[in-house]
Design a protein around this motif. Sequence first.
Motif: not given
Length: 326
Positions: A65-78
């Motif tokens: 199981t992969c967990v991807h946390v988007n912390h809102g500080l990713m680059r566009k489209g990542e």
Amino acid sequence: MEKTVRPETMERITTKALADAFIEEQIKEIRAQVGDKKVLLALSGGVDSSVVAALLIKAIGKQLTCVHVNHGLMRKGESEQVIEVFGKELDANLIYVDATDRFLDLLAGVSEPEKKRKIIGGEFIKVFDEEASKLEGIRFLAQGTIYPDILESDGVKAHHNVGGLPEDMQFELVEPVKLLFKDEVRVVGEALGLPHDMVYRQPFPGPGLGVRCLGAITRDRLHALREADAILRDEFDKNGLAGKVWQYFIAVPEFKSVGVKDGKRYEGWTAIIRAVNTTDAMTATIEEIPYPLLHTICDRITHEVGDINRVFMDITPKPIGTIEFE
Ligand code: XMP
């Protein structure tokens, strides 16, 4: 704890054939280690965690199981690319957590760089921990530890990475690329069929755009930074600089200056271009960008990103400047 040491006889992985052999061997090792148990991975979308994810998907499929946390500080489209590649193309068990509001609310009004880093790192662990505790039967934690992490620190994923995980997690570690150097991880990533731009991505700090939206982060300035950065990357890609320049990005400071649009004076942000070359990130030189390209970048940023009305170029080597601004 004894340090892991790369055997002197281990051949450097430089070709697809060597990468394929490594992949086959790792698949066997992973299966032997994990058996029919479940594995958890924090998937940032960076090179190391992406390669580990692809290897594990090949070896044990849905046991991962992969967990991807988007912390809102990713680059566009990542984050979108992580969902596309791992969630759709590779059909992984992927939990996507959009924690943007949690991070940005906590960061509101905080201007001290190390405090910002602490908040981002601490909240990342909390979010990941919350997701992990919802899952049942996880026995292993996979990590994208690579050999320089072992050489340079105490054997955990780079000490200042946001990828640091809760210390009290009682999991056994799965670290299939821990003996590899970065260039080898990339060759393995390509052999696994990951997109070229994911595998050859420039280094990106764990706290992401958080250390490039200087001072106290606001949503509007962060948005302007993300858009301007996407334009810079697009132009570097189109003009063949992406593979030649080690790290390049935009930073947006807190100050505003006056510009003129449609005959009216208005205040806007400033985008600062930084483009450096280095081998080890300890020192860095300034990459010369052709003037016509700089004009194009300036033109596009000021026209396509409404809130930015000036573009600067940082020409400071390291030392005296660091690569990042914070
Ligand atoms: P500096 O700014 O110290 O950066 O010259 C050297 C390299 O490290 C990266 N960097 C970070 N990476 N978390 C990271 O994972 C961080 O907090 C961090 N700060 C800097 C930077 O992008 C450069 O490649």
